[in-house]
Design a protein around this motif. Structure first.
Motif, PDB file in Angstrom:
ATOM      1  N   ALA A  96      -8.212   0.726  25.623  1.00 43.95           N
ATOM      2  CA  ALA A  96      -7.645   1.968  26.142  1.00 43.95           C
ATOM      3  C   ALA A  96      -7.374   1.863  27.625  1.00 43.95           C
ATOM      4  N   TRP A  97      -8.336   1.272  28.375  1.00 42.85           N
ATOM      5  CA  TRP A  97      -8.162   1.170  29.820  1.00 42.85           C
ATOM      6  C   TRP A  97      -7.121   0.120  30.182  1.00 42.85           C
ATOM      7  N   GLY A  98      -7.036  -0.925  29.353  1.00 44.97           N
ATOM      8  CA  GLY A  98      -6.096  -1.996  29.649  1.00 44.97           C
ATOM      9  C   GLY A  98      -4.657  -1.519  29.632  1.00 44.97           C
ATOM     10  N   ALA A  99      -4.390  -0.435  28.893  1.00 48.74           N
ATOM     11  CA  ALA A  99      -3.030   0.083  28.812  1.00 48.74           C
ATOM     12  C   ALA A  99      -2.668   0.927  30.025  1.00 48.74           C
ATOM     13  N   GLN A 100      -3.657   1.195  30.915  1.00 46.51           N
ATOM     14  CA  GLN A 100      -3.412   2.020  32.093  1.00 46.51           C
ATOM     15  C   GLN A 100      -3.303   1.134  33.326  1.00 46.51           C
ATOM     16  N   ARG A 135     -15.059   6.298  30.882  1.00 49.46           N
ATOM     17  CA  ARG A 135     -14.583   5.171  30.079  1.00 49.46           C
ATOM     18  C   ARG A 135     -13.981   4.093  30.985  1.00 49.46           C
ATOM     19  N   ALA A 136     -13.227   4.534  31.985  1.00 51.12           N
ATOM     20  CA  ALA A 136     -12.638   3.580  32.919  1.00 51.12           C
ATOM     21  C   ALA A 136     -13.724   2.864  33.720  1.00 51.12           C
ATOM     22  N   LEU A 137     -14.749   3.592  34.097  1.00 45.93           N
ATOM     23  CA  LEU A 137     -15.838   3.005  34.886  1.00 45.93           C
ATOM     24  C   LEU A 137     -16.613   1.949  34.105  1.00 45.93           C
ATOM     25  N   VAL A 138     -16.908   2.220  32.818  1.00 41.11           N
ATOM     26  CA  VAL A 138     -17.702   1.239  32.073  1.00 41.11           C
ATOM     27  C   VAL A 138     -16.886  -0.007  31.739  1.00 41.11           C
ATOM     28  N   VAL A 139     -15.563   0.138  31.722  1.00 35.72           N
ATOM     29  CA  VAL A 139     -14.724  -1.047  31.549  1.00 35.72           C
ATOM     30  C   VAL A 139     -14.747  -1.885  32.824  1.00 35.72           C
ATOM     31  N   ALA A 140     -14.614  -1.210  33.958  1.00 35.53           N
ATOM     32  CA  ALA A 140     -14.617  -1.930  35.234  1.00 35.53           C
ATOM     33  C   ALA A 140     -16.002  -2.462  35.585  1.00 35.53           C
ATOM     34  N   HIS A 141     -17.041  -1.718  35.187  1.00 28.66           N
ATOM     35  CA  HIS A 141     -18.421  -2.099  35.521  1.00 28.66           C
ATOM     36  C   HIS A 141     -19.298  -1.967  34.270  1.00 28.66           C
ATOM     37  N   PRO A 142     -19.142  -2.869  33.292  1.00 24.73           N
ATOM     38  CA  PRO A 142     -19.877  -2.724  32.033  1.00 24.73           C
ATOM     39  C   PRO A 142     -21.382  -2.829  32.171  1.00 24.73           C
ATOM     40  N   GLU A 143     -21.857  -3.306  33.336  1.00 27.12           N
ATOM     41  CA  GLU A 143     -23.294  -3.420  33.556  1.00 27.12           C
ATOM     42  C   GLU A 143     -23.885  -2.140  34.168  1.00 27.12           C
ATOM     43  N   MET A 144     -23.054  -1.140  34.419  1.00 25.35           N
ATOM     44  CA  MET A 144     -23.505   0.082  35.093  1.00 25.35           C
ATOM     45  C   MET A 144     -24.122   1.040  34.064  1.00 25.35           C
ATOM     46  N   ALA A 145     -25.427   0.995  33.922  1.00 23.91           N
ATOM     47  CA  ALA A 145     -26.114   1.802  32.900  1.00 23.91           C
ATOM     48  C   ALA A 145     -25.870   3.292  33.086  1.00 23.91           C
ATOM     49  N   ALA A 146     -25.895   3.767  34.323  1.00 24.76           N
ATOM     50  CA  ALA A 146     -25.738   5.201  34.581  1.00 24.76           C
ATOM     51  C   ALA A 146     -24.376   5.707  34.120  1.00 24.76           C
ATOM     52  N   ALA A 147     -23.344   4.858  34.251  1.00 25.31           N
ATOM     53  CA  ALA A 147     -22.005   5.267  33.820  1.00 25.31           C
ATOM     54  C   ALA A 147     -21.967   5.421  32.298  1.00 25.31           C
ATOM     55  N   TRP A 148     -22.633   4.526  31.578  1.00 26.75           N
ATOM     56  CA  TRP A 148     -22.703   4.644  30.130  1.00 26.75           C
ATOM     57  C   TRP A 148     -23.439   5.928  29.726  1.00 26.75           C
ATOM     58  N   ILE A 149     -24.528   6.224  30.425  1.00 27.95           N
ATOM     59  CA  ILE A 149     -25.297   7.439  30.106  1.00 27.95           C
ATOM     60  C   ILE A 149     -24.436   8.671  30.352  1.00 27.95           C
ATOM     61  N   ASP A 150     -23.748   8.713  31.491  1.00 27.02           N
ATOM     62  CA  ASP A 150     -22.908   9.874  31.799  1.00 27.02           C
ATOM     63  C   ASP A 150     -21.704   9.962  30.854  1.00 27.02           C
ATOM     64  N   LEU A 151     -21.202   8.816  30.420  1.00 26.02           N
ATOM     65  CA  LEU A 151     -20.158   8.836  29.395  1.00 26.02           C
ATOM     66  C   LEU A 151     -20.705   9.495  28.125  1.00 26.02           C
ATOM     67  N   GLY A 152     -21.921   9.122  27.740  1.00 21.94           N
ATOM     68  CA  GLY A 152     -22.547   9.732  26.567  1.00 21.94           C
ATOM     69  C   GLY A 152     -22.714  11.230  26.726  1.00 21.94           C
ATOM     70  N   ILE A 153     -23.114  11.655  27.923  1.00 24.10           N
ATOM     71  CA  ILE A 153     -23.305  13.093  28.173  1.00 24.10           C
ATOM     72  C   ILE A 153     -21.977  13.834  28.077  1.00 24.10           C
ATOM     73  N   SER A 154     -20.916  13.247  28.648  1.00 21.55           N
ATOM     74  CA  SER A 154     -19.605  13.904  28.596  1.00 21.55           C
ATOM     75  C   SER A 154     -19.110  14.024  27.162  1.00 21.55           C
ATOM     76  N   CYS A 155     -19.390  13.032  26.327  1.00 17.59           N
ATOM     77  CA  CYS A 155     -19.022  13.112  24.907  1.00 17.59           C
ATOM     78  C   CYS A 155     -19.872  14.157  24.179  1.00 17.59           C
ATOM     79  N   PHE A 156     -21.178  14.157  24.473  1.00 21.07           N
ATOM     80  CA  PHE A 156     -22.092  15.117  23.836  1.00 21.07           C
ATOM     81  C   PHE A 156     -21.639  16.547  24.108  1.00 21.07           C
TER      82      PHE A 156
END
Length: 386
Positions: free
Chosen positions: A13-17, A44-65
């Motif tokens: 998804a991010w690669g198309a942007q 989503r863009a942040l975890v693609v650019a920084h897949p090791e960033m745990a906090a971004a994954w958590i906040d992505l989960g919260i935004s989906c929740f």
């Protein structure tokens, strides 16, 4: 595997942007402003650019929740916690996601971890109590909800579910019934003192009538509640089940269908709809509801048994035998289930298996008859004094 697929989709998804990913500050600001879909896109863009960033994954989960996208939330939260298990809020949101996906058994481990890390937080104890209650583990649920009440003594939802625990424990005769009834009544009084117009009071009153075998009063109470607020999850379901007990299938179906139109219908509604159509010898109409029931909660024996009954009536005997066996493996020990299984085996020409199933059915039937006689004798015996 799930996280890998999820990450792959995010990368695509991010690669198309084009352009650099947003900053964490920008994404956080969108989340705090309540722009959850925008925040999800940013994270989503942040975890693609920084897949090791745990906090971004958590906040992505919260935004989906917060958009009720619980499966997507679960996948993101799992990835974040894999990177950094010390992020306590991630465990809470993961447990809440599992609970909202009707997976209370899976919710327990993350919620226990959160409660251990944050013992003074209300939501951990509350959702742990709800999950335990959903599993029928009332005494353990009671302890979690008591802990939640200590933190928030005027929270009506906590008090409602605590009263529900006492009522269920009394029904199941797990403890001193007089003491449990007293606790139930005290908790209802607490709710009344906090909010005398709370819908929860009527719900508990209906539950009390149902537990006492006064189904007519329970129906009247539920009908009154639904006239005031027809969009409360669970009320149409409960009313439909009460109609089912009276074998009034037309109004039961009408209530269950209203439940399914809600944003968050009570999950067992699908099972009850399927059951009615099986009873009405309409297996083709039952099948989609029962398949959905199994999808929602594959560990519920009754869903598999009803699915087996539907398959038998449709002539799909191998599928019927498989579903009935699954129900038995999950704990169904009803004589009627073994009887149906025996009948299916007989139709399949598997006479040895049919004989074993029928013998088991007869054994369970004798045991149940003996228990009924014993209960009747206990009920008719004068109480002993010491």
């Amino acid at each position: 595997m799930i996280a890998a697929v999820f990450l792959s989709a995010a990368l695509s998804a991010w690669g198309a942007q084009s352009g650099p990913p947003p900053s964490t500050e920008t994404a956080q600001a969108e989340l705090e402003a309540g722009h959850y879909a925008v925040a999800e896109k940013d994270y989503r863009a942040l975890v693609v650019a920084h897949p090791e960033m745990a906090a971004a994954w958590i906040d992505l989960g919260i935004s989906c929740f917060l958009q009720k996208k619980y499966q997507a939330a679960r996948e993101a939260l799992q990835q974040g916690l894999k990177l950094d298990p010390s992020m306590a809020n991630g465990w809470l949101m993961l447990g809440m996601s599992d609970f909202n996906l009707y997976r209370p058994a899976e919710a327990l481990a993350p919620l226990h971890k959160y409660v251990a890390a944050r013992p003074d937080d209300l939501q951990g104890h509350y959702y742990l109590g709800l999950s335990l209650l959903s599993l029928g583990w009332c005494s353990q649920a009671e302890q979690s909800l008591i802990a939640a009440r200590r933190i928030a003594p005027r929270n009506v939802d906590v008090l409602y579910h605590l009263a529900e625990c006492y009522l269920r424990e009394a029904q199941e005769k797990k403890g001193n019934q007089n003491e449990l009834r007293k606790k139930f009544e005290e908790t209802v009084r607490e709710i009344t003192a906090i909010d005398p117009h709370s819908l929860r009071i009527g719900q508990l009153r209906a539950g009390y009538y149902e537990a006492s075998g006064e189904n007519r009063k329970a129906i009247q109470e539920l009908e009154t509640l639904l006239r005031h607020d027809p969009k409360v999850s669970g009320l149409h379901y409960t009313l439909g089940c009460l109609y089912m007990e009276q074998r009034r299938y037309a109004p039961a179906i009408a209530e269950l269908q209203k439940e399914l139109l809600l944003d968050a219908p009570y999950p067992r509604t699908y099972l009850q709809m399927g059951h009615i159509y099986v009873e009405e010898h309409q297996p083709e109409r039952a099948l989609p509801y029962l398949e959905k029931a199994v999808q929602i909660d594959s560990g519920r024996a009754m869903s598999w048994v009803e699915l087996g009954r539907a398959y038998e009536e449709m002539g799909q005997l191998e599928k019927s035998a498989g579903a009935l066996q699954k129900g038995i493996q999950l704990g169904d020990q009803e004589s009627s289930t073994y009887f149906v299984l025996g009948r299916v085996y007989r139709k399949l020409g598997k006479q040895d298996l049919a004989r074993v199933a029928i013998e088991k059915s007869e054994q369970l039937s004798r045991q149940e008859s003996a228990r009924q006689i014993e209960r009747a004798q206990e009920a008719s015996s004068p109480s002993k004094t010491h």
